[in-house]
Every structure is written in C-alpha cells, then in structure tokens.
Design a protein around this motif. Structure first.
Motif, PDB file in Angstrom:
ATOM      1  N   ALA A  48     121.185 -73.203  -9.403  1.00  0.00           N
ATOM      2  CA  ALA A  48     121.112 -71.855  -8.842  1.00  0.00           C
ATOM      3  C   ALA A  48     119.780 -71.610  -8.136  1.00  0.00           C
ATOM      4  N   GLY A  49     118.961 -72.645  -8.048  1.00  0.00           N
ATOM      5  CA  GLY A  49     117.667 -72.502  -7.366  1.00  0.00           C
ATOM      6  C   GLY A  49     116.731 -71.529  -8.062  1.00  0.00           C
ATOM      7  N   ILE A  50     116.823 -71.468  -9.392  1.00  0.00           N
ATOM      8  CA  ILE A  50     116.042 -70.460 -10.118  1.00  0.00           C
ATOM      9  C   ILE A  50     114.869 -71.052 -10.878  1.00  0.00           C
ATOM     10  N   LEU A  51     114.629 -72.346 -10.722  1.00  0.00           N
ATOM     11  CA  LEU A  51     113.488 -72.938 -11.425  1.00  0.00           C
ATOM     12  C   LEU A  51     112.224 -72.759 -10.588  1.00  0.00           C
ATOM     13  N   GLY A  52     111.082 -72.954 -11.235  1.00  0.00           N
ATOM     14  CA  GLY A  52     109.820 -72.916 -10.505  1.00  0.00           C
ATOM     15  C   GLY A  52     109.152 -71.554 -10.523  1.00  0.00           C
ATOM     16  N   ASP A  53     107.999 -71.491  -9.836  1.00  0.00           N
ATOM     17  CA  ASP A  53     107.177 -70.285  -9.851  1.00  0.00           C
ATOM     18  C   ASP A  53     107.726 -69.220  -8.904  1.00  0.00           C
ATOM     19  N   ALA A  54     107.514 -67.955  -9.310  1.00  0.00           N
ATOM     20  CA  ALA A  54     107.948 -66.852  -8.445  1.00  0.00           C
ATOM     21  C   ALA A  54     106.913 -66.589  -7.357  1.00  0.00           C
ATOM     22  N   GLY A  55     105.720 -67.172  -7.545  1.00  0.00           N
ATOM     23  CA  GLY A  55     104.657 -66.941  -6.563  1.00  0.00           C
ATOM     24  C   GLY A  55     103.918 -65.645  -6.838  1.00  0.00           C
ATOM     25  N   SER A  56     104.157 -65.051  -8.017  1.00  0.00           N
ATOM     26  CA  SER A  56     103.474 -63.801  -8.382  1.00  0.00           C
ATOM     27  C   SER A  56     102.814 -63.983  -9.743  1.00  0.00           C
ATOM     28  N   GLY A  57     102.030 -62.992 -10.137  1.00  0.00           N
ATOM     29  CA  GLY A  57     101.418 -63.031 -11.465  1.00  0.00           C
ATOM     30  C   GLY A  57     101.831 -61.795 -12.234  1.00  0.00           C
ATOM     31  N   ASN A  58     101.841 -61.870 -13.570  1.00  0.00           N
ATOM     32  CA  ASN A  58     102.151 -60.661 -14.334  1.00  0.00           C
ATOM     33  C   ASN A  58     100.859 -59.953 -14.703  1.00  0.00           C
ATOM     34  N   ILE A  59     100.973 -58.895 -15.474  1.00  0.00           N
ATOM     35  CA  ILE A  59      99.828 -58.079 -15.855  1.00  0.00           C
ATOM     36  C   ILE A  59      98.777 -58.885 -16.613  1.00  0.00           C
ATOM     37  N   GLN A  60      99.206 -59.937 -17.294  1.00  0.00           N
ATOM     38  CA  GLN A  60      98.271 -60.777 -18.055  1.00  0.00           C
ATOM     39  C   GLN A  60      97.571 -61.805 -17.154  1.00  0.00           C
ATOM     40  N   GLY A  61      97.909 -61.790 -15.857  1.00  0.00           N
ATOM     41  CA  GLY A  61      97.309 -62.759 -14.952  1.00  0.00           C
ATOM     42  C   GLY A  61      97.966 -64.127 -15.061  1.00  0.00           C
ATOM     43  N   GLU A  62      99.139 -64.199 -15.695  1.00  0.00           N
ATOM     44  CA  GLU A  62      99.821 -65.479 -15.818  1.00  0.00           C
ATOM     45  C   GLU A  62     100.817 -65.631 -14.680  1.00  0.00           C
ATOM     46  N   ALA A  63     100.966 -66.885 -14.198  1.00  0.00           N
ATOM     47  CA  ALA A  63     101.922 -67.123 -13.114  1.00  0.00           C
ATOM     48  C   ALA A  63     103.324 -66.827 -13.620  1.00  0.00           C
ATOM     49  N   GLU A  91     106.896 -57.164 -21.098  1.00  0.00           N
ATOM     50  CA  GLU A  91     105.711 -58.016 -21.001  1.00  0.00           C
ATOM     51  C   GLU A  91     105.383 -58.322 -19.544  1.00  0.00           C
ATOM     52  N   GLU A  92     106.375 -58.254 -18.694  1.00  0.00           N
ATOM     53  CA  GLU A  92     106.180 -58.624 -17.291  1.00  0.00           C
ATOM     54  C   GLU A  92     105.736 -57.458 -16.408  1.00  0.00           C
ATOM     55  N   MET A  93     105.622 -56.245 -16.990  1.00  0.00           N
ATOM     56  CA  MET A  93     105.265 -55.080 -16.164  1.00  0.00           C
ATOM     57  C   MET A  93     104.033 -54.380 -16.727  1.00  0.00           C
ATOM     58  N   GLU A  94     103.236 -53.833 -15.836  1.00  0.00           N
ATOM     59  CA  GLU A  94     101.974 -53.247 -16.274  1.00  0.00           C
ATOM     60  C   GLU A  94     102.163 -52.026 -17.184  1.00  0.00           C
ATOM     61  N   GLY A  95     103.023 -51.110 -16.762  1.00  0.00           N
ATOM     62  CA  GLY A  95     103.198 -49.872 -17.541  1.00  0.00           C
ATOM     63  C   GLY A  95     104.651 -49.646 -17.887  1.00  0.00           C
ATOM     64  N   PRO A  96     104.945 -48.560 -18.615  1.00  0.00           N
ATOM     65  CA  PRO A  96     106.323 -48.261 -18.980  1.00  0.00           C
ATOM     66  C   PRO A  96     107.213 -48.048 -17.755  1.00  0.00           C
ATOM     67  N   HIS A  97     108.474 -48.359 -17.923  1.00  0.00           N
ATOM     68  CA  HIS A  97     109.469 -48.164 -16.876  1.00  0.00           C
ATOM     69  C   HIS A  97     110.272 -46.926 -17.231  1.00  0.00           C
ATOM     70  N   ALA A  98     110.157 -45.893 -16.399  1.00  0.00           N
ATOM     71  CA  ALA A  98     110.878 -44.645 -16.685  1.00  0.00           C
ATOM     72  C   ALA A  98     112.350 -44.808 -16.331  1.00  0.00           C
ATOM     73  N   ILE A  99     113.200 -44.080 -17.028  1.00  0.00           N
ATOM     74  CA  ILE A  99     114.625 -44.073 -16.683  1.00  0.00           C
ATOM     75  C   ILE A  99     114.780 -43.191 -15.436  1.00  0.00           C
ATOM     76  N   PRO A 100     115.403 -43.695 -14.367  1.00  0.00           N
ATOM     77  CA  PRO A 100     115.523 -42.895 -13.138  1.00  0.00           C
ATOM     78  C   PRO A 100     116.198 -41.545 -13.404  1.00  0.00           C
ATOM     79  N   HIS A 101     115.770 -40.530 -12.627  1.00  0.00           N
ATOM     80  CA  HIS A 101     116.244 -39.157 -12.856  1.00  0.00           C
ATOM     81  C   HIS A 101     117.760 -39.018 -12.869  1.00  0.00           C
ATOM     82  N   ARG A 102     118.436 -39.850 -12.050  1.00  0.00           N
ATOM     83  CA  ARG A 102     119.900 -39.681 -11.914  1.00  0.00           C
ATOM     84  C   ARG A 102     120.670 -40.084 -13.175  1.00  0.00           C
ATOM     85  N   PHE A 103     119.996 -40.728 -14.126  1.00  0.00           N
ATOM     86  CA  PHE A 103     120.695 -41.188 -15.331  1.00  0.00           C
ATOM     87  C   PHE A 103     120.344 -40.326 -16.547  1.00  0.00           C
ATOM     88  N   PRO A 104     121.301 -40.231 -17.522  1.00  0.00           N
ATOM     89  CA  PRO A 104     120.981 -39.485 -18.749  1.00  0.00           C
ATOM     90  C   PRO A 104     119.909 -40.213 -19.565  1.00  0.00           C
TER      91      PRO A 104
END
Ligand code: F6P
Length: 336
Positions: A48-63, A91-104
């Motif tokens: 599925a071509g899903i192996l390897g690096d995403a080319g980005s870093g997470n909040i911890q500075g890890e690839a 773990e992959e995001m800096e801060g909390p992810h809010a539930i979008p307004h359109r959803f309960p």
C-alpha cells in the motif's frame, strides 16, 4: 468454548454487571473499529506504499512514519462524530483535538498513541495502538490541556492492540483484564482470554541494555545481579527479551510474566524517561495492575503521578509484582 464477541462482552458488562455506561461502550466499540482499520492498513505493508518516513516530525521532535500519521487520522476521524467524546489527545499532536462544532459532544476524553513502536514498522515487527479514557472534568465545555492532566488512577478504561501474527486487543474497564483476538474473516474481535493474571515471580526481563552506562545505580545493580545468574545474589538465571515495541513486550508479560523497564537515564537531562506518561505509561500501568502486576517509576507508583504536561515522560518499571518491588526496594535503599 462459546464464542463471545467484543460487542456481546460489552453489552453483558453494560446490562448485567452495570460496569460500563452506554456511551463508554460506544466509545470502546468505535476505538476497536479504528484498531481494525489500522490493523488492515498495517497488514498491507509495502503493497500500500505506507512504509517509510512521513517527512514530518511530531511534537517530541521524532521523525514520523507514514503509518503514524495514517493511524492518527483513522482514530481522529472515527471518534469525532459519535457524541461520546469531549476531546482527544494524541502522542502525535501538540495539543488536544477538539470535537468539531457540527458533532454532538460527550463526557469522555480519549488519549492515544496511534502507532506504538513505529520504528519497527519497516522491519515487519509487531507494532500497536495504546489508548486510555478519562472523564472530562465537570463544567469544562472546551477541554484544554489542563482537563487531561489527571492521574492514572482516574482512568475509566485502558487498552492496547498488538498488530502481530494475529491482531489482539487487550482491555480493562477497571475490573480485570481481557484479551480479544481479531477474526479477520468475520471482521470482529472475539474474547480469547478473560481475567488475565501475571505471575508474581519471573526470570525474564526486558530492557534496552545499550543504555546501561547512562542508568542510575539502583538500576545498574538490579541488572548486574540478574546477569550474574545462579551464582549471583539473586540465585537464579534470567532470560532477556527486548522487542523495542512496548505493546509487544507488555503483551508477552501479560502472557507469561516478566519485567519491562525503561528507566530514568542521564542521556538527556531534560527527559526523565523515554516513555510518555499519558499515552504509554498510564494505560499500561492500569492494565498491568489490573492483571495483578505492579508499575512504578522506581520511586513512585505510576498511576499516582499528577501529570504536569500532556507529553510528559517518565521512567517505567512494570510487570511481575515481586520483581518490580525488588527494583523499587533498590531505589529506596540507594536514597537512604
Ligand atoms: O516510543 C515508544 C517505543 O517505541 C516503545 O514502544 C519501545 O518500548 C521503546 O520506544 C523502544 O525504545 P528503544 O528504541 O530505545 O529500544
């Protein structure tokens, strides 16, 4: 053996044992569906071509690996619209992810490490997903980081999946630990072990030995004593395993006992440990304790730590109770 699906198990917990409210049951079902989707994706590997690096870093500075990003998206999308959550943290995001307004919105907070052990993806070794559920503090409508900073004892549920030769889901709702295996043909999780119990004694340890020179004296003492074997102070031979994928190492401990350690080291003074309290240490500590084991930093019970940051790191020593207590004793002795 009677075939009990995850859905049936949860319905039984909800109606007969009153151990899980309806919206928590829904939450677990949705998380398990995400885990199924991640398992399918992981299973495709290079096709599925899903192996390897995403080319980005997470909040911890890890690839980040491509699959880290994909697994994170799967969990976010699946859990946004069900009405059971107030917010999510990954773990992959800096801060909390809010539930979008359109959803309960609901009353729970979901935390996850979407793909634990992701350095193992490209070498085709087991990886997994770890999750944990907290209640959103009363009166909080827009949960910020502060809403998540609750000690591990406040977790209402914790679990993890291992994407290995089979995909397994380990779950606790605070009354024992149960294991489910993914039936790939029928597409659902089936209960395969109830009330998992970790033996109190073990002769198997898991640690990244390459860090030994950086450890504190009590940890060096413990590992040296184990390595000394039968003729050393512990009077028996020990075996070592290190998969470098916490989910797989912890699953082994749940299966046959053992002690897992990622202790404090002095490699980087800004990091008192490698593993994250909220995404790895707390959920695993709840599961290990519920299975009769123990989980400590060496100085305190992991579940008692009052978190100060979402991405806080802590030393982790967990598994068979008597060995964890031995290590805690060595830390106490060193501080006297
Ligand atoms: O980040 C978590 C993790 O991948 C764990 O799953 C694993 O136990 C540990 O890191 C491996 O660390 P190391 O690369 O030092 O062996």
């Amino acid at each position: 053996m009677k075939r009990i699906t995850l859905t049936r198990f949860l319905i039984d917990e909800q109606y007969n044992r009153k151990a899980v409210p309806a919206d928590l049951r829904l939450l677990i079902e949705v998380v398990s569906r995400s885990i199924k989707a991640i398992s399918t994706t992981v299973g495709k590997g290079a096709l599925a071509g899903i192996l390897g690096d995403a080319g980005s870093g997470n909040i911890q500075g890890e690839a980040q690996k491509k699959l880290d990003v994909i697994a994170n998206e799967i969990l976010l999308e699946a859990n946004e619209w069900g009405g059971h959550l107030a917010a999510m943290a990954s773990e992959e995001m800096e801060g909390p992810h809010a539930i979008p307004h359109r959803f309960p919105k609901g009353e729970y907070l979901l935390l996850f490490d979407p793909l634990d052990g992701s350095s193992n993806i490209d070498v085709n070794t087991s990886v997994g997903t770890i999750f944990s559920v907290l209640r959103c503090p009363e009166g909080v409508n827009k949960p910020t980081e502060a809403a998540f900073l609750q000690p591990g004892t406040a977790q209402v549920c914790a679990g993890f999946a291992v994407y290995g030769p089979s995909t397994v889901l380990v779950l606790t709702l605070g009354a024992g630990v149960h294991t489910f295996t993914l039936d790939r043909e029928q597409g659902g999780f089936v209960l395969t072990q109830q009330h998992v119990k970790i033996p109190a004694d073990t002769q198997e340890f898991a640690i990244n030995m390459s860090n030994m020179r950086h450890w504190e004296p009590p940890m060096k003492r413990y590992v040296e004593e184990m390595l000394a074997g039968k003729t050393g102070p512990l009077g028996r031979d020990y075996n070592m395993r290190w998969i470098a994928s916490m989910v797989a190492d912890v699953f082994r401990i749940l299966t046959r006992g053992g002690i897992f350690m990622y202790p404090r080291d002095n490699k980087d003074p800004s990091k008192p440990g490698r593993l994250r309290l909220m995404y790895e240490a707390n959920p695993m500590a709840m599961i290990i304790e519920q299975a009769g084991g123990a989980a400590s930093t060496g100085r305190e019970r992991i579940l008692d730590i009052v978190p100060t940051a979402l991405h806080q790191r802590v030393p982790v020593i967990l598994g068979s109770k008597n060995e964890v207590e031995r290590v805690v004793g060595y830390h106490q002795a060193a501080s006297e």
